[in-house]
Design a protein around this motif. Structure first.
Motif, PDB file in Angstrom:
ATOM      1  N   THR A 129      17.133  -2.205  21.576  1.00  0.00           N
ATOM      2  CA  THR A 129      16.218  -3.306  21.908  1.00  0.00           C
ATOM      3  C   THR A 129      16.964  -4.386  22.677  1.00  0.00           C
ATOM      4  OG1 THR A 129      16.678  -4.621  19.916  1.00  0.00           O
ATOM      5  CG2 THR A 129      14.933  -2.941  19.757  1.00  0.00           C
ATOM      6  N   SER A 133      11.089  -6.539  19.999  1.00  0.00           N
ATOM      7  CA  SER A 133      11.109  -5.350  19.151  1.00  0.00           C
ATOM      8  C   SER A 133      10.226  -4.251  19.733  1.00  0.00           C
ATOM      9  CB  SER A 133      10.625  -5.691  17.744  1.00  0.00           C
ATOM     10  OG  SER A 133      11.545  -6.519  17.076  1.00  0.00           O
ATOM     11  N   PRO A 135       8.219  -0.428  18.495  1.00  0.00           N
ATOM     12  CA  PRO A 135       7.730   0.205  17.267  1.00  0.00           C
ATOM     13  C   PRO A 135       8.812   1.002  16.543  1.00  0.00           C
ATOM     14  CG  PRO A 135       6.126   0.492  19.030  1.00  0.00           C
ATOM     15  CD  PRO A 135       7.362  -0.101  19.661  1.00  0.00           C
ATOM     16  N   TRP A 136       9.813   1.482  17.298  1.00  0.00           N
ATOM     17  CA  TRP A 136      10.825   2.350  16.691  1.00  0.00           C
ATOM     18  C   TRP A 136      12.152   1.668  16.390  1.00  0.00           C
ATOM     19  CZ3 TRP A 136      15.121   3.348  19.849  1.00  0.00           C
ATOM     20  CH2 TRP A 136      14.946   3.146  21.233  1.00  0.00           C
ATOM     21  N   GLY A 138      13.865  -2.587  15.536  1.00  0.00           N
ATOM     22  CA  GLY A 138      13.678  -4.024  15.470  1.00  0.00           C
ATOM     23  C   GLY A 138      14.734  -4.779  16.254  1.00  0.00           C
ATOM     24  N   GLU A 144       9.061 -10.331  14.376  1.00  0.00           N
ATOM     25  CA  GLU A 144       8.615  -9.022  13.926  1.00  0.00           C
ATOM     26  C   GLU A 144       9.767  -8.060  13.699  1.00  0.00           C
ATOM     27  OE1 GLU A 144       6.796  -7.453  17.822  1.00  0.00           O
ATOM     28  OE2 GLU A 144       6.005  -6.052  16.347  1.00  0.00           O
ATOM     29  N   GLY A 145      10.890  -8.308  14.331  1.00  0.00           N
ATOM     30  CA  GLY A 145      12.034  -7.418  14.174  1.00  0.00           C
ATOM     31  C   GLY A 145      12.816  -7.608  12.897  1.00  0.00           C
ATOM     32  N   ARG A 148      12.220  -4.871  10.477  1.00  0.00           N
ATOM     33  CA  ARG A 148      11.999  -3.557  11.072  1.00  0.00           C
ATOM     34  C   ARG A 148      13.318  -2.851  11.352  1.00  0.00           C
ATOM     35  NH1 ARG A 148       7.943  -3.282  16.001  1.00  0.00           N
ATOM     36  NH2 ARG A 148       6.619  -3.944  14.265  1.00  0.00           N
ATOM     37  N   ASN A 151      12.377   3.883  12.916  1.00  0.00           N
ATOM     38  CA  ASN A 151      11.431   4.849  12.358  1.00  0.00           C
ATOM     39  C   ASN A 151      11.937   6.259  12.699  1.00  0.00           C
ATOM     40  OD1 ASN A 151      10.734   5.353  15.019  1.00  0.00           O
ATOM     41  ND2 ASN A 151       8.678   4.472  14.876  1.00  0.00           N
ATOM     42  N   SER A 174      18.066  -5.852  15.150  1.00  0.00           N
ATOM     43  CA  SER A 174      17.929  -6.549  13.876  1.00  0.00           C
ATOM     44  C   SER A 174      18.939  -6.013  12.872  1.00  0.00           C
ATOM     45  CB  SER A 174      16.517  -6.355  13.323  1.00  0.00           C
ATOM     46  OG  SER A 174      16.306  -4.999  12.964  1.00  0.00           O
ATOM     47  N   ARG A 176      18.385  -4.855   9.894  1.00  0.00           N
ATOM     48  CA  ARG A 176      17.928  -3.606   9.306  1.00  0.00           C
ATOM     49  C   ARG A 176      18.133  -2.436  10.263  1.00  0.00           C
ATOM     50  NH1 ARG A 176      11.897  -2.413   6.750  1.00  0.00           N
ATOM     51  NH2 ARG A 176      12.198  -0.176   6.450  1.00  0.00           N
ATOM     52  N   THR A 177      17.873  -2.654  11.548  1.00  0.00           N
ATOM     53  CA  THR A 177      18.103  -1.603  12.535  1.00  0.00           C
ATOM     54  C   THR A 177      19.588  -1.278  12.643  1.00  0.00           C
ATOM     55  OG1 THR A 177      16.119  -2.208  13.769  1.00  0.00           O
ATOM     56  CG2 THR A 177      17.779  -0.944  14.953  1.00  0.00           C
TER      57      THR A 177
END
Length: 363
Positions: A129, A133, A135-136, A138, A144-145, A148, A151, A174, A176-177
């Motif tokens: 990214t 973000s 969808p797959w 963050g 929003e990221g 996320r 996925n 992000s 988490r990513t």
């Protein structure tokens, strides 16, 4: 590991085989600064070209073609490098190695086969990214990221990059990513232009835990020169100055003719002038502070340089362009780093990672 110069080549026709007064990087100043190899960022601005679709793909492709054209039009100056061996060979031949990194996965258009398409065009790292973000994956740059991660498609992208021999870049993603990438990748992971959150606490930087985890994969954190990611409190001061100057910035955008990227460049040039006039410069020593911090956490094998030249509107004092890179060398030597250490920091570590990623690939 990261410069945004190719956007000026595409949007303004800058001939970076010669000296260019409006950029941080060109071939002449690369030679003056001793820079042998540069990853050029293939950056798609989502607000102009979308989070996917034909516009994003076309914007990426035209930038890739511009880098290919450097090597084809001036083979005496440039060579398109795809491997660590290509970089070493270019240096031996006295040519500059141009490399490709895709900043943001928008041009993948959520099609896994496009990873191999870009690999075939010479792209050797992908940053999932930018500040928007997907969808797959963050981003660290939007709300929003924050929650996320990757996925199933995102994990498939990472595995495909491993298979092909492409480096995975965690700058801009992000938290988490980040952790999902470290868990998924079977090859060393890199941050092409990130600093230390312990010094400058911004989401774009990495925590100590993240830096250690990235090093445990065998990867490298390449420090970025943007003052907002170097100096505590600089971003707040910059935001205040920018708010005062916003009428001038917006006027420059309105007056600029052409497509949206040219208007962004016009606005950014006003920002560059205003920041230089109203903000105290961040010392070059702060770049070395971030290098020191990474070395203390992980050792000298896991740090590199990812300036973000031509993607930033302010630079540290003494690092105004690639021509001044020897100032960073002098500072590192002054701090007691050996010549061997400095050689690792200024490229050797990245070459090691490239070779390991290449070795682990299935190709």
């Amino acid at each position: 590991m990261h410069a945004d110069t190719v956007q000026f080549v595409v949007d303004e026709g800058a001939d970076i085989s010669g000296r260019v007064p409006t950029t941080h990087l060109d071939a002449v100043r690369m030679r003056e600064g001793g820079l042998d190899a540069q990853f050029f960022s293939i950056w798609v601005e989502p607000e102009f070209y979308g989070l996917g679709g034909a516009g994003a793909v076309a914007r990426a492709d035209v930038q890739i073609e511009a880098v290919h054209a450097l090597a084809s039009s001036r083979p005496d100056v440039w060579t398109l490098a795809r491997t660590a061996a290509d970089i070493r060979r270019a240096a031996e031949e006295g040519r500059l190695a141009a490399l490709l990194g895709l900043e943001g996965g928008y041009a993948l258009d959520e099609k896994l086969e496009r990873v191999e398409h870009y690999y075939g065009r010479g792209v050797r790292y992908i940053t999932p990214t930018w500040t928007h973000s997907l969808p797959w994956a963050g981003s660290s740059g939007d709300a929003e990221g924050h929650g996320r991660g990757l996925n199933d498609f995102g994990r498939a992208v990472i595995r495909e990059m491993n298979r092909l021999g492409m480096m995975v870049d965690v700058s801009h993603v992000s938290d988490r990513t980040f952790w999902d990438i470290v868990e998924t990748s079977e090859a060393p992971v890199v941050a092409t232009h990130s600093n230390c959150r312990a010094i400058a606490d911004v989401p774009r930087n990495l925590s100590d835990e993240q830096i250690r985890a990235l090093a445990a994969t065998g990867g490298v954190v390449s420090v970025v020169f943007y003052p907002g990611f170097l100096e505590p409190g600089w971003k707040a001061r910059k935001d205040a100055v920018e708010a005062e100057a916003m009428p001038l910035i917006e006027e420059a955008g309105r007056d600029a003719e052409g497509h949206p990227s040219l208007k962004r460049i016009a606005r950014d040039r006003v920002r560059e002038r205003v920041y230089a006039e109203r903000l105290a410069p961040v010392p070059l020593a702060r770049v070395a502070d971030h290098i020191d911090h990474i070395v203390r956490l992980t050792g000298v094998e896991h740090v590199g340089c990812g300036s973000d030249f031509d993607g930033i509107q302010a630079t540290p004092a003494g690092l105004s362009s690639v021509a001044e890179l020897p100032n960073l060398t002098r500072e590192l030597l002054r701090r007691g780093y050996t010549v061997v250490d400095v050689t690792k920091i200024l490229g050797g570590n990245v070459l090691r990672v490239m070779e390991e990623v290449e070795r682990r690939s299935a190709r």
